[in-house]
Design a protein around this motif. Structure first.
Motif, PDB file in Angstrom:
ATOM      1  N   LYS A 179       0.812  -1.209   0.000  1.00 59.87           N
ATOM      2  CA  LYS A 179       0.000   0.000   0.000  1.00 59.87           C
ATOM      3  C   LYS A 179       0.847   1.260   0.000  1.00 59.87           C
ATOM      4  N   ASP A 180       2.060   1.182   0.544  1.00 56.06           N
ATOM      5  CA  ASP A 180       2.934   2.339   0.612  1.00 56.06           C
ATOM      6  C   ASP A 180       3.932   2.388  -0.542  1.00 56.06           C
ATOM      7  N   LEU A 181       3.700   1.571  -1.587  1.00 56.75           N
ATOM      8  CA  LEU A 181       4.586   1.563  -2.737  1.00 56.75           C
ATOM      9  C   LEU A 181       3.822   1.883  -4.010  1.00 56.75           C
ATOM     10  N   ASP A 182       4.520   2.514  -4.962  1.00 61.13           N
ATOM     11  CA  ASP A 182       3.931   2.766  -6.268  1.00 61.13           C
ATOM     12  C   ASP A 182       4.045   1.524  -7.129  1.00 61.13           C
ATOM     13  N   ASP A 183       3.518   1.590  -8.360  1.00 61.57           N
ATOM     14  CA  ASP A 183       3.518   0.428  -9.232  1.00 61.57           C
ATOM     15  C   ASP A 183       4.923   0.017  -9.671  1.00 61.57           C
ATOM     16  N   ASP A 184       5.911   0.925  -9.510  1.00 60.65           N
ATOM     17  CA  ASP A 184       7.278   0.580  -9.873  1.00 60.65           C
ATOM     18  C   ASP A 184       8.101   0.180  -8.656  1.00 60.65           C
ATOM     19  N   GLY A 185       7.443  -0.012  -7.507  1.00 60.81           N
ATOM     20  CA  GLY A 185       8.141  -0.460  -6.312  1.00 60.81           C
ATOM     21  C   GLY A 185       8.755   0.646  -5.484  1.00 60.81           C
ATOM     22  N   ARG A 186       8.655   1.897  -5.969  1.00 62.17           N
ATOM     23  CA  ARG A 186       9.203   3.024  -5.214  1.00 62.17           C
ATOM     24  C   ARG A 186       8.198   3.503  -4.165  1.00 62.17           C
ATOM     25  N   GLU A 187       8.687   4.399  -3.302  1.00 63.96           N
ATOM     26  CA  GLU A 187       7.833   4.956  -2.259  1.00 63.96           C
ATOM     27  C   GLU A 187       6.606   5.636  -2.871  1.00 63.96           C
ATOM     28  N   LYS A 188       5.444   5.400  -2.283  1.00 72.13           N
ATOM     29  CA  LYS A 188       4.206   5.924  -2.828  1.00 72.13           C
ATOM     30  C   LYS A 188       4.197   7.447  -2.779  1.00 72.13           C
ATOM     31  N   ARG A 189       3.834   8.056  -3.893  1.00 70.08           N
ATOM     32  CA  ARG A 189       3.771   9.516  -3.969  1.00 70.08           C
ATOM     33  C   ARG A 189       2.428  10.018  -3.474  1.00 70.08           C
ATOM     34  N   THR A 190       2.448  11.154  -2.795  1.00 67.80           N
ATOM     35  CA  THR A 190       1.210  11.697  -2.218  1.00 67.80           C
ATOM     36  C   THR A 190       0.943  13.131  -2.647  1.00 67.80           C
ATOM     37  N   GLY A 191       1.768  13.682  -3.542  1.00 69.23           N
ATOM     38  CA  GLY A 191       1.632  15.084  -3.933  1.00 69.23           C
ATOM     39  C   GLY A 191       0.384  15.356  -4.752  1.00 69.23           C
ATOM     40  N   THR A 192      -0.092  16.586  -4.686  1.00 69.65           N
ATOM     41  CA  THR A 192      -1.242  17.051  -5.456  1.00 69.65           C
ATOM     42  C   THR A 192      -0.822  18.289  -6.253  1.00 69.65           C
ATOM     43  N   TRP A 193      -1.744  18.793  -7.081  1.00 63.61           N
ATOM     44  CA  TRP A 193      -1.410  19.992  -7.842  1.00 63.61           C
ATOM     45  C   TRP A 193      -1.172  21.179  -6.905  1.00 63.61           C
ATOM     46  N   VAL A 194      -1.744  21.134  -5.711  1.00 61.50           N
ATOM     47  CA  VAL A 194      -1.532  22.214  -4.738  1.00 61.50           C
ATOM     48  C   VAL A 194      -0.089  22.202  -4.235  1.00 61.50           C
ATOM     49  N   THR A 195       0.403  21.006  -3.851  1.00 60.12           N
ATOM     50  CA  THR A 195       1.786  20.930  -3.376  1.00 60.12           C
ATOM     51  C   THR A 195       2.760  21.211  -4.514  1.00 60.12           C
ATOM     52  N   ALA A 196       2.417  20.767  -5.731  1.00 54.51           N
ATOM     53  CA  ALA A 196       3.283  21.050  -6.883  1.00 54.51           C
ATOM     54  C   ALA A 196       3.318  22.553  -7.160  1.00 54.51           C
ATOM     55  N   SER A 197       2.167  23.216  -7.034  1.00 56.39           N
ATOM     56  CA  SER A 197       2.128  24.677  -7.207  1.00 56.39           C
ATOM     57  C   SER A 197       3.011  25.351  -6.170  1.00 56.39           C
ATOM     58  N   ALA A 198       2.976  24.835  -4.933  1.00 53.33           N
ATOM     59  CA  ALA A 198       3.819  25.406  -3.870  1.00 53.33           C
ATOM     60  C   ALA A 198       5.294  25.240  -4.209  1.00 53.33           C
ATOM     61  N   HIS A 199       5.668  24.051  -4.726  1.00 53.07           N
ATOM     62  CA  HIS A 199       7.057  23.832  -5.137  1.00 53.07           C
ATOM     63  C   HIS A 199       7.452  24.831  -6.236  1.00 53.07           C
ATOM     64  N   ILE A 200       6.560  25.043  -7.211  1.00 56.39           N
ATOM     65  CA  ILE A 200       6.856  25.949  -8.324  1.00 56.39           C
ATOM     66  C   ILE A 200       7.002  27.379  -7.823  1.00 56.39           C
ATOM     67  N   ILE A 201       6.045  27.813  -6.997  1.00 60.26           N
ATOM     68  CA  ILE A 201       6.106  29.184  -6.461  1.00 60.26           C
ATOM     69  C   ILE A 201       7.367  29.369  -5.631  1.00 60.26           C
ATOM     70  N   THR A 202       7.718  28.340  -4.848  1.00 60.31           N
ATOM     71  CA  THR A 202       8.951  28.391  -4.060  1.00 60.31           C
ATOM     72  C   THR A 202      10.166  28.526  -4.966  1.00 60.31           C
ATOM     73  N   ALA A 203      10.151  27.791  -6.077  1.00 57.21           N
ATOM     74  CA  ALA A 203      11.287  27.818  -7.000  1.00 57.21           C
ATOM     75  C   ALA A 203      11.343  29.112  -7.799  1.00 57.21           C
ATOM     76  N   VAL A 204      10.169  29.660  -8.164  1.00 57.03           N
ATOM     77  CA  VAL A 204      10.139  30.793  -9.094  1.00 57.03           C
ATOM     78  C   VAL A 204      10.213  32.124  -8.364  1.00 57.03           C
TER      79      VAL A 204
END
Length: 470
Positions: A16-41
């Protein structure tokens, strides 16, 4: 049967805590991605926009800024579709920008992408070290003038604050990866809004009744400012504007934090739209109001142009917000570097305990956390080196302009367009191909011109500069 059923349930729970490629499951949303972009820009780039518009004037300044925003958003939508290949929804994930280029273009272009991306990321982290120290020095000056009078000799050194910034980054750099940084990006995004609003308010207050001289063409040519100097400054200003939109460098890495459903490319396009629209609004307001407030004498960092005097507490708070924001932004830009080096070392020396083993550490009154010795040594060394380079070349505007010019064309324009042409199988010399190539070549010319202007600015700054001296 009961045993088999129980085993399946345990396995399902384990995955349940893994993605389909066996990596750690991602939980980000467009809101958190927007925050990353605003932080970067919305970083140190916003501070130089009043100065940039002062070099270009009321017509060219805002126009060029808007063109950069449209180009950045357009190419970011192309890059978002390159996250999975060959299909943008169900294809194999590309975890980094280089992976996306490798799966679509291949060959020597992968190495060119890596050089462009990682040199740019290193440059940005150096630039953020410089900017954060400028903000802390501004606080020291403001307090000094407030308590000792406006004629007091208040000239604190930047170097101790660069060291303090580096110490904080050494601690934060032990955060393992991008997925653990959402809280820091949220805080940094809030800080960026805070100091932008303060800068806007101070600019509006100063602009009302201000007798500062502005013009349609920017700084006028005269006895103290030759046409050649104006040309160099204008090119450097374009580089500063390009730097203001430098988030394509980490777009794939940001997209790799998003949940797999809804499709990552759709969420990333929404996040890019929100991020670019938000930052462009602030850029136009800060740049234009800053120019209106200071006129042709706009400072390189418009928050340091209010005299360091009153209201000293508000100027202090704004600069604290800048420092906190840049602490988070530094992490957004250095994590891809860390991930690249650590993955390569893990592939080359998979048996090394120094590289592979995580050691559990428990501190008093703190939760348990894992420490990797290689991560500790390598990331600490990286932060120290970037801090030393920042101390040797602490030039704000010229440095930002050079980074922006060097990164904008290859990472924001060339690779997204080249990958789209291959993926969409655009016929050579078709109307779409000609339009895309025209955009590509135009941006190349602009980036080269801005880089030349910024190099000339750095050379000029270095003439009378002596490192590590007051």
């Amino acid at each position: 049967m009961a045993s088999t059923s129980s085993t399946l349930e345990i396995n399902d729970f384990a995955h349940k805590d893994l993605d389909d490629d066996g990596r750690e499951k991602r939980t980000g949303t467009w809101v958190t991605a927007s925050a990353h972009i605003i932080t970067a820009v919305i970083g140190s780039g916003v501070l130089s926009l009043a100065w940039a518009i002062a070099q270009l004037g009321w017509i060219a300044g805002p126009t060029i800024l808007m063109i950069f925003s449209f180009v950045t958003y357009f190419t970011s939508t192309l890059l978002a579709d390159a996250y999975r290949a060959p299909d943008p929804v169900s294809g194999k994930r590309n975890y980094t920008y280089m992976d996306a280029v490798r799966s679509t273009l291949g060959g020597s272009k992968v190495q060119l992408c890596g050089i462009a991306q990682y040199v740019n990321l290193v440059g940005i982290t150096i630039g953020y070290t410089i900017t954060s120290s400028i903000s802390i020095v501004a606080i020291k000056k403001s307090n000094c003038f407030h308590y000792k009078g406006h004629d007091a000799p208040c000239n604190p050194s930047n170097y101790p604050y660069m060291i303090a910034f580096a110490v904080i980054q050494i601690v934060l750099c032990q955060i393992p990866n991008f997925h653990k940084l959402s809280w820091l990006s949220m805080l940094a995004a809030i800080m960026s809004f805070a100091y932008s609003f303060i800068g806007l308010g101070l600019s509006m207050d100063k602009a009302i009744g201000s007798e500062a001289k502005t013009s349609l063409t920017g700084m006028p040519v005269g006895p103290k400012f030759s046409a050649t100097e104006k040309m160099w400054k204008a090119l450097q200003a374009i580089g500063d504007m390009a730097f203001s939109y430098a988030f394509s460098t980490v777009l794939i890495e940001i997209q790799d934090t998003l949940k797999s459903y809804p499709p990552e490319n759709k969420m990333m396009k929404r996040a890019s739209l929100v991020g670019v629209m938000t930052t462009t609004m602030f850029y136009m307001l800060c740049g234009c109001l800053g120019y209106a407030a200071f006129g042709n004498d706009a400072p390189g960092n418009f928050l340091t142009g209010f005299g360091f005097y009153e209201p000293f507490w508000l100027i202090d708070f704004a600069n604290i917000c800048i420092a906190v924001h840049l602490i988070g932004a530094y992490q957004v830009f250095c994590q891809p570097i860390f991930g690249f080096v650590e993955n390569k070392c893990a592939e080359k020396w998979p048996e090394s305990r120094f590289i592979m083993v995580e050691r559990e550490v428990r501190l008093p009154f703190c939760a348990e956390f894992d420490i990797n010795l290689f991560r500790l040594v390598w990331r600490t060394t990286y932060v120290i080196i970037t801090a030393l380079i920042a101390m040797i070349f602490p030039f704000f505007n010229s440095f930002l302009g050079l980074i922006g010019a060097a990164a904008f064309y290859p990472l924001t324009v060339y690779f997204p367009i080249a990958m789209y042409i291959v993926r969409a199988r655009i016929s050579k010399y078709s109307f779409t191909w000609i339009c895309l190539k025209t955009l590509d070549w135009t941006c190349l010319v602009v980036s080269l011109a801005a880089a030349i202007g910024s190099v000339q600015g750095l050379v000029s700054d270095l003439r009378d500069y002596h490192p590590f001296k007051e």
